[in-house]
Design an enzyme around this catalytic site. Structure first.
Site, mmCIF file in Angstrom:
data_model
loop_
_atom_site.group_PDB
_atom_site.id
_atom_site.type_symbol
_atom_site.label_atom_id
_atom_site.label_comp_id
_atom_site.label_asym_id
_atom_site.label_seq_id
_atom_site.Cartn_x
_atom_site.Cartn_y
_atom_site.Cartn_z
ATOM 1 N N HIS A 97 27.835 49.313 35.286
ATOM 2 C CA HIS A 97 28.355 48.025 34.818
ATOM 3 C C HIS A 97 28.154 47.881 33.309
ATOM 4 O O HIS A 97 27.777 46.810 32.824
ATOM 5 C CB HIS A 97 27.642 46.882 35.551
ATOM 6 C CG HIS A 97 27.924 46.860 37.017
ATOM 7 N ND1 HIS A 97 27.097 46.260 37.932
ATOM 8 C CD2 HIS A 97 28.962 47.368 37.730
ATOM 9 C CE1 HIS A 97 27.606 46.400 39.148
ATOM 10 N NE2 HIS A 97 28.738 47.073 39.052
ATOM 11 N N GLY A 106 32.786 51.267 43.255
ATOM 12 C CA GLY A 106 32.244 50.991 44.588
ATOM 13 C C GLY A 106 33.002 49.909 45.340
ATOM 14 O O GLY A 106 32.603 49.540 46.451
ATOM 15 N N THR A 158 41.811 49.732 34.723
ATOM 16 C CA THR A 158 41.724 48.447 35.416
ATOM 17 C C THR A 158 42.477 47.369 34.631
ATOM 18 O O THR A 158 43.420 46.748 35.128
ATOM 19 C CB THR A 158 40.238 48.036 35.556
ATOM 20 O OG1 THR A 158 39.484 49.181 35.954
ATOM 21 C CG2 THR A 158 40.060 46.918 36.565
HETATM 22 C C1 LIG Z 1 31.325 54.621 39.433
HETATM 23 C C2 LIG Z 1 31.592 53.156 39.184
HETATM 24 C C3 LIG Z 1 31.282 52.232 40.196
HETATM 25 C C4 LIG Z 1 31.528 50.869 39.975
HETATM 26 N N1 LIG Z 1 31.392 49.997 41.017
HETATM 27 C C5 LIG Z 1 31.855 48.735 40.886
HETATM 28 C C6 LIG Z 1 31.957 47.880 42.016
HETATM 29 O O1 LIG Z 1 31.656 48.249 43.156
HETATM 30 N N2 LIG Z 1 32.428 46.613 41.824
HETATM 31 C C7 LIG Z 1 32.778 46.158 40.581
HETATM 32 O O2 LIG Z 1 33.148 44.990 40.462
HETATM 33 N N3 LIG Z 1 32.702 46.954 39.496
HETATM 34 C C8 LIG Z 1 32.288 48.240 39.628
HETATM 35 N N4 LIG Z 1 32.282 49.076 38.550
HETATM 36 C C9 LIG Z 1 32.655 48.537 37.225
HETATM 37 C C10 LIG Z 1 34.160 48.342 37.038
HETATM 38 O O3 LIG Z 1 34.883 49.229 37.848
HETATM 39 C C11 LIG Z 1 34.503 48.557 35.559
HETATM 40 O O4 LIG Z 1 33.710 47.700 34.769
HETATM 41 C C12 LIG Z 1 35.964 48.263 35.257
HETATM 42 O O5 LIG Z 1 36.796 48.938 36.162
HETATM 43 C C13 LIG Z 1 36.277 48.674 33.830
HETATM 44 O O6 LIG Z 1 37.633 48.444 33.561
HETATM 45 P P1 LIG Z 1 38.249 48.753 32.122
HETATM 46 O O7 LIG Z 1 39.653 48.333 32.155
HETATM 47 O O8 LIG Z 1 37.361 48.187 31.090
HETATM 48 O O9 LIG Z 1 38.132 50.341 31.937
HETATM 49 P P2 LIG Z 1 38.703 51.508 32.836
HETATM 50 O O10 LIG Z 1 39.140 51.004 34.149
HETATM 51 O O11 LIG Z 1 37.664 52.570 32.827
HETATM 52 O O12 LIG Z 1 40.009 51.985 32.076
HETATM 53 C C14 LIG Z 1 40.029 52.707 30.876
HETATM 54 C C15 LIG Z 1 41.211 53.656 30.935
HETATM 55 O O13 LIG Z 1 41.495 54.142 29.641
HETATM 56 C C16 LIG Z 1 41.756 55.534 29.713
HETATM 57 N N5 LIG Z 1 41.450 56.106 28.397
HETATM 58 C C17 LIG Z 1 40.248 56.154 27.784
HETATM 59 N N6 LIG Z 1 40.368 56.697 26.560
HETATM 60 C C18 LIG Z 1 41.670 56.996 26.398
HETATM 61 C C19 LIG Z 1 42.409 57.548 25.326
HETATM 62 N N7 LIG Z 1 41.823 57.890 24.172
HETATM 63 N N8 LIG Z 1 43.745 57.724 25.481
HETATM 64 C C20 LIG Z 1 44.356 57.356 26.635
HETATM 65 N N9 LIG Z 1 43.695 56.818 27.682
HETATM 66 C C21 LIG Z 1 42.364 56.632 27.558
HETATM 67 C C22 LIG Z 1 40.842 56.001 30.822
HETATM 68 O O14 LIG Z 1 41.213 57.252 31.317
HETATM 69 C C23 LIG Z 1 40.948 54.870 31.822
HETATM 70 O O15 LIG Z 1 42.017 55.049 32.710
HETATM 71 C C24 LIG Z 1 32.030 50.433 38.709
HETATM 72 C C25 LIG Z 1 32.311 51.354 37.702
HETATM 73 C C26 LIG Z 1 32.118 52.710 37.937
HETATM 74 C C27 LIG Z 1 32.468 53.695 36.848
#
Ligand SMILES: Cc1cc2nc3c(=O)[nH]c(=O)nc-3n(C[C@H](O)[C@H](O)[C@H](O)COP(=O)(O)OP(=O)(O)OC[C@H]3O[C@@H](n4cnc5c(N)ncnc54)[C@H](O)[C@@H]3O)c2cc1C
Length: 623
Positions: free
Chosen positions: A559, A125, A45
């Site tokens: 979350h 979601g 994200t």
């Molecule tokens: C099932 C689910 C339902 C949800 N529903 C909602 C919703 O309806 N509405 C809402 O607002 N929020 C929702 N959330 C929360 C929201 O989606 C997350 O908080 C947000 O997307 C997190 O973003 P991020 O960038 O922190 O991490 P992520 O989007 O998880 O990105 C991390 C990335 O890093 C990569 N990665 C990890 N470790 C490594 C590594 N060592 N080397 C290379 N790549 C790596 C992963 O593969 C991933 O692509 C939901 C979350 C989940 C899991």
């Protein structure tokens, strides 16, 4: 969340714009042939948001390393109704779960995280919500200086990431969400639903009888009330809008943006000859081989709330004692790494609807004729119930659902829970500061303490032909705090998640209060006439039975946040208000780990806003 997985054999025709998305590089050698100003670790994200914004400046070379792969086209990701199909499925998910604890009924709780381009935005979601003004104000207050993380400072970035679509007609009369405070030019398409279950109007009417108002402006910093939630769905294509489709695909052809998929970063490498460490590159594994790649300017960690602390610790950044015990040389002693884990915890009430209910619920997908009609509609128009989601969200402060006596008793429980936490010595200065603020919110009524998501359908024990309504009811500001740490130097092993969910009595008591409130809602007309039976929780349980039931059946909101907190170092923070890891000159964390405190909201809109702002911070550092 409780999830129903629908395995689909349907064949979908995908819109041209998505089908054209360029596949990322899958060869490490090709990736290593370039040089990079910036390396973004994790194409999720936040990661794809930062990377594509940085690549808009053609003088920068930007590299992204992502452990998962591109899943476009893939109906398990794109079709809104299939939102749970990719969750806890090894093709798309890291498959992590918590350590079983007494407070979780000895259950190991699944903590899904996307492992694909788009990260968790591709499996979530899709709900598109923001928190309230006082919650973001807290973020600046937990830092040494105002870094511009309050509502007014974040608003431009909320707007920058969002593209609000027109409301589908006819919608649900009187339940539309206004366009105020929406963005119209951002990459993430957001829209209201076109289909509404017939169980939504009597639910809203019952809530109004209980003194709850419809909130037509839930994105304006006041989230209390019942409202029609936007979702990250592009109505033209009937598809999920995520960081891969919204940010990456339109930028995939940029000659200065290089994305390597299927590669797992195992360590950040530092030059430690200066007082502030300089991140020089990362080590990664791809196809069973190990590589090193360097960046000349900055490294951005966007590996998410469970993997970012793991990567920091593997790189020598974290609690020095923990690191030494594992034989890792501690380069920066930051005890806050992996701590402060917070999550929304939910209970489920499920009700069977009477024969007098004549509308549609998602249960109707159990009917083969209904399902095939919807499949045909979706394939032809990208609309219908396959493009629909649940959307009636209720957020309330304490005085919205508890009387004075109940609220005062809950406040006493809060104080006892905090005392207990402090007496065990496990409350860091950061947690103490957060809990002080949480207490003020309990009494001043400005910040929602609960969320109820109405589901038009049943989740368990459903009988074909019957209709159901479920209420997912959750605690927005729990007292319990958990952690995530490594217990091995093997970078490919999962981290250990000690969630501590429901260790605080306050969290349990609030869930009990929510069961009571749910009973009140379904006993109120006009909704009560449609309810024939309570399926969950089993009726007539005593409070003691209900507590055991809560521990055995609660679900999480997905979350999780806060494990590399942006807070003052003296409180136990990990990054400063510029998102730089303390003790480094050029390593930033940009993902949901940096949330300073939990918000009463779904998280993705805020993660996109943080990432948009981070891109500006990185660019500003060059000037
Ligand atoms: C099932 C689910 C339902 C949800 N529903 C909602 C919703 O309806 N509405 C809402 O607002 N929020 C929702 N959330 C929360 C929201 O989606 C997350 O908080 C947000 O997307 C997190 O973003 P991020 O960038 O922190 O991490 P992520 O989007 O998880 O990105 C991390 C990335 O890093 C990569 N990665 C990890 N470790 C490594 C590594 N060592 N080397 C290379 N790549 C790596 C992963 O593969 C991933 O692509 C939901 C979350 C989940 C899991």
């Amino acid at each position: 969340m409780l999830r129903v997985h629908i395995l689909s054999s349907l064949v979908f025709c995908f819109p041209l714009v998505i089908a054209q998305c360029l596949a990322p590089l899958s060869s490490a050698d090709e990736f290593l042939a370039k040089t990079y100003d910036y390396l973004v670790i994790g194409g999720g994200t936040a990661g794809l948001t930062v990377a594509t914004r940085l690549a808009e400046d053609t003088s920068f070379n930007v590299g992204v390393i992502e452990a998962g792969y591109l899943h476009i086209p893939d109906s398990n990701i794109s079709v809104p109704f299939f939102e749970n199909n990719a969750v806890f499925h090894p093709e798309y998910d890291w498959m992590l779960s918590t350590v079983p604890q007494i407070s979780t009924g000895n259950r190991s709780i699944e903590t899904p995280r996307g492992k694909l381009l788009g990260g968790s935005s591709a499996i979530n979601g899709m709900a598109w919500t923001r928190a309230s003004i006082p919650e973001y104000a807290t973020w600046d207050s937990l830092n040494d200086y105002s870094g511009g993380w309050d509502w007014n400072s974040l608003l431009p970035y909320f707007l920058k990431s969002q593209m609000r679509e027109a409301n589908p007609e006819p919608g649900l009369s009187g339940f539309s969400t206004s366009y105020d405070q929406n963005g119209f030019y951002g990459p993430i398409a957001t829209s209201l639903n076109a289909e509404y279950s017939g169980i939504i109007p009597p639910y809203i009417d019952a809530l109004e009888q209980l003194g709850v108002s419809i909130n037509h402006n839930p994105l304006d910093g006041n989230t209390s009330g019942i409202w029609n939630a936007l979702v990250a769905v592009d109505r033209n294509s009937g598809s999920r809008s995520d960081s891969a489709t919204g940010y990456y695909c339109p930028s995939a052809k940029r000659p200065n943006l290089h994305v390597l998929s299927g590669a797992t970063v195992t360590r950040v490498l530092f030059d430690n000859s200066t007082s502030n460490l300089t991140a020089t590159g990362v080590a990664f594994v791809s196809g069973g081989s190990q590589y090193v790649v360097n960046a000349t300017r900055e490294i951005v960690l966007s590996t998410g709330v469970l993997k970012t602390p793991q990567l920091l610790e593997l790189s020598g950044v974290g609690n020095a004692t923990l690191l030494k015990n594992l034989g890792i040389n501690p380069l920066i002693d930051l005890p806050g790494v992996g701590e402060n884990l917070q999550e929304h915890v939910f209970i489920t009430s499920q009700y069977e609807l009477s024969d007098t209910f004549r509308g549609i619920t998602f249960d109707d997908f159990g009917n083969a004729t209904f399902a095939s009609i919807q499949e045909a509609i979706y394939n032809k128009t990208r609309q219908g119930w396959l493009a629909a989601t649940n959307c009636a969200f209720l957020f309330l402060p304490l005085d919205g659902f508890l009387n004075e006596t109940e609220a005062s008793s809950l406040l006493d429980t809060f104080d006892q829970s905090v005392q207990l936490l402090e007496s065990t010595g496990s409350a860091s200065p950061l947690v103490k500061a957060q809990l002080g603020i949480q207490r003020s919110w309990l009494t001043n009524g400005t910040v929602p303490q609960m969320e109820i998501i109405q589901l038009a359908g049943g989740l368990v024990e459903t009988v074909p032909g019957n209709h159901y309504m479920s209420l997912l009811s959750g605690v927005m500001h729990p007292v319990s705090r958990g952690s995530v740490h490594i217990n091995t130097t093997n970078a490919l092993a999962p981290p250990v998640i000690v969630s501590n969910f429901l260790t605080a009595d306050f969290d349990v008591q609030l869930l009990l209060d929510l069961f009571t409130f749910n009973n009140k809602i379904v006993a109120t007309e006009p909704l009560s006439s449609y309810i024939t039976a309570q399926i969950l929780p089993p009726p007539n349980l005593t409070d003691a039975d209900l507590v055991a039931y809560i521990r055995e059946t609660f679900v999480i909101g997905d979350h999780i946040m806060g494990t590399a907190t942006m807070a003052s170092r003296s409180l136990g923070g990990v990054v400063d208000p510029h998102l730089k890891v303390y003790g480094t000159s050029n390593l930033r964390v940009v993902d949901v780990s940096v949330f300073p405190s939990q918000i009463a909201s779904h998280l993705q809109a805020t993660v996109y806003a943080i990432a948009e702002k981070a891109a500006d911070l990185v660019k500003a550092a060059v000037q």
